[in-house]
Enzyme design. Structure first.
Site, PDB file in Angstrom:
ATOM      1  CG  ASN A 149      49.551  55.671  56.956  1.00  0.00           C
ATOM      2  OD1 ASN A 149      48.376  55.845  57.283  1.00  0.00           O
ATOM      3  ND2 ASN A 149      50.382  56.673  56.715  1.00  0.00           N
ATOM      4  CD1 TRP A 150      45.521  50.315  55.883  1.00  0.00           C
ATOM      5  CD2 TRP A 150      43.452  50.226  56.730  1.00  0.00           C
ATOM      6  NE1 TRP A 150      45.256  49.010  56.178  1.00  0.00           N
ATOM      7  CE2 TRP A 150      43.986  48.919  56.700  1.00  0.00           C
ATOM      8  CE3 TRP A 150      42.168  50.409  57.235  1.00  0.00           C
ATOM      9  CZ2 TRP A 150      43.268  47.803  57.151  1.00  0.00           C
ATOM     10  CZ3 TRP A 150      41.448  49.316  57.691  1.00  0.00           C
ATOM     11  CH2 TRP A 150      42.000  48.014  57.636  1.00  0.00           C
ATOM     12  CE  LYS A 151      49.949  57.431  53.184  1.00  0.00           C
ATOM     13  NZ  LYS A 151      50.819  58.064  52.205  1.00  0.00           N
TER      14      LYS A 151
ATOM     15  CG  HIS B 245      52.797  60.279  57.251  1.00  0.00           C
ATOM     16  ND1 HIS B 245      52.601  61.014  56.107  1.00  0.00           N
ATOM     17  CD2 HIS B 245      53.028  59.004  56.856  1.00  0.00           C
ATOM     18  CE1 HIS B 245      52.697  60.200  55.057  1.00  0.00           C
ATOM     19  NE2 HIS B 245      52.961  58.982  55.489  1.00  0.00           N
TER      20      HIS B 245
ATOM     21  CD  GLU C  62      50.446  61.464  53.262  1.00  0.00           C
ATOM     22  OE1 GLU C  62      49.590  60.957  54.018  1.00  0.00           O
ATOM     23  OE2 GLU C  62      51.013  60.813  52.346  1.00  0.00           O
TER      24      GLU C  62
ATOM     25  CD  GLU D   5      56.436  56.875  55.480  1.00  0.00           C
ATOM     26  OE1 GLU D   5      55.974  55.777  55.160  1.00  0.00           O
ATOM     27  OE2 GLU D   5      55.730  57.881  55.649  1.00  0.00           O
TER      28      GLU D   5
ATOM     29  N   GLY E  84      53.752  57.617  47.569  1.00  0.00           N
ATOM     30  CA  GLY E  84      52.632  57.666  46.641  1.00  0.00           C
ATOM     31  C   GLY E  84      53.026  57.992  45.208  1.00  0.00           C
TER      32      GLY E  84
ATOM     33  N   GLY F 169      51.804  52.440  52.497  1.00  0.00           N
ATOM     34  CA  GLY F 169      50.593  53.205  52.225  1.00  0.00           C
ATOM     35  C   GLY F 169      49.696  52.466  51.258  1.00  0.00           C
ATOM     36  N   GLY F 170      49.755  52.835  49.984  1.00  0.00           N
ATOM     37  CA  GLY F 170      48.850  52.297  48.967  1.00  0.00           C
ATOM     38  C   GLY F 170      48.730  50.782  48.962  1.00  0.00           C
TER      39      GLY F 170
HETATM   40  P1  13P Z   1      52.907  54.714  49.737  1.00  0.00           P
HETATM   41  O1  13P Z   1      53.274  53.317  50.148  1.00  0.00           O
HETATM   42  O2  13P Z   1      51.530  54.828  49.157  1.00  0.00           O
HETATM   43  O3  13P Z   1      53.980  55.356  48.892  1.00  0.00           O
HETATM   44  O4  13P Z   1      52.816  55.580  51.098  1.00  0.00           O
HETATM   45  C1  13P Z   1      53.867  55.508  51.995  1.00  0.00           C
HETATM   46  C2  13P Z   1      53.458  56.163  53.255  1.00  0.00           C
HETATM   47  O5  13P Z   1      53.289  57.362  53.311  1.00  0.00           O
HETATM   48  C3  13P Z   1      53.218  55.300  54.425  1.00  0.00           C
HETATM   49  O6  13P Z   1      53.102  56.060  55.592  1.00  0.00           O
END
Ligand code: 13P
Length: 255
Positions: free
Chosen positions: A10-12, A98, A100, A170, A176, A237-238
């Site tokens: 997930n590149w966000k 998600h 977020e 999650e 994050g 994510g990251g």
């Molecule tokens: P991180 O791996 O950056 O903690 O993010 C997880 C995430 O929200 C993947 O959707």
């Protein structure tokens, strides 16, 4: 019962178009050793076509996914992207619900449920996210919160549709933050999610559904998570923004 592991990036809202192209090419070129694992890249909507083109140029089997989608196929919804539009650009997956989006965009379980049904109707595989906040965990409400999200987000799905989806657990406090859930903490919730899926359909259907863990997954903690019986992959994510890290995680899930 064999569930093919699935690791999605997930590149966000990160990278520019050149970086998106380069990261895709790097992941596709070095994917070989993790071939047993299904890989998915979920770039920002504007770069879906760029990433799809780069995957096709590399003749890669890596899947493409959106990070969100609207629940209507078309219409007067300024700024939105529909499920058929994602399909049109080669997407097979879409991340839904998600944390977020639940927190920052006010998405409720009912909204996630409508989007899940719309995605399935268009032929997409939804990756439906659930997870508790730190305050909820500390108040001993993890099971109640996750159960409510699973039941609400997946309400009314047929057994055939449930079998197709991916669920991502999650924990919000792990996203994050560098604070990964312990493998035992994650396994406990994954087992709970599987039992909820069984309650919504049957044990046989629940046994088919892949449940990813997400939240500070890195190459050095992925193997312990992958060793848990109900953890079938990761939503990253990251670490998905670096080809080496993303593929290191994929390798851990390849066993
Ligand atoms: P991180 O791996 O950056 O903690 O993010 C997880 C995430 O929200 C993947 O959707």
């Amino acid at each position: 019962m064999s569930r093919r592991k699935i690791v999605a990036g997930n590149w966000k809202m990160n990278l520019d178009r050149t970086q998106a192209r380069e990261l895709t090419a790097a992941v596709a070129a070095r994917r070989g050793t993790a071939a047993a694992v299904e890989l998915v890249l979920c770039p920002p909507a504007l770069y879906v076509e760029t990433v799809g083109t780069a995957l096709a140029a590399a003749q890669s089997d890596i899947g493409l996914g959106g990070q969100n989608v609207h629940d209507k196929p078309n219409g007067a919804f300024t700024g939105e992207v529909s499920p058929p539009m994602l399909v049109d650009l080669g997407c097979r997956y879409v991340i839904l619900g998600h944390s977020e989006r639940r927190t920052l965009c006010g998405e409720t379980d009912a909204v996630v449920n409508a989007k899940t049904k719309a995605a399935l109707a268009a032929g997409l595989t939804p990756i439906v996210c659930v997870g508790e906040t730190l305050a909820e965990r500390e108040a001993d409400r993890t099971a109640a919160v996750v159960t409510g999200q699973v039941q609400g987000s997946l309400a009314g799905l047929s057994a055939a549709d449930l079998e197709k989806i991916v669920v991502a657990y999650e924990p919000v406090w792990a996203i994050g933050t560098g604070k990964v859930a312990t493998p035992e903490q994650a396994q406990e919730v994954h087992a709970l999610i599987r039992s909820q899926l069984a309650a919504l359909s049957s044990a046989a259907v629940a046994a088919q559904v892949r449940i990813q863990y997400g939240g500070s997954v890195k190459p050095d903690n992925a193997a312990d998570l992958a060793a848990q019986p109900d953890i079938d992959g990761a939503l990253v994510g990251g670490a998905s923004l670096k080809a080496d890290d993303f593929l290191g995680i994929a390798k851990a899930f390849a066993g």
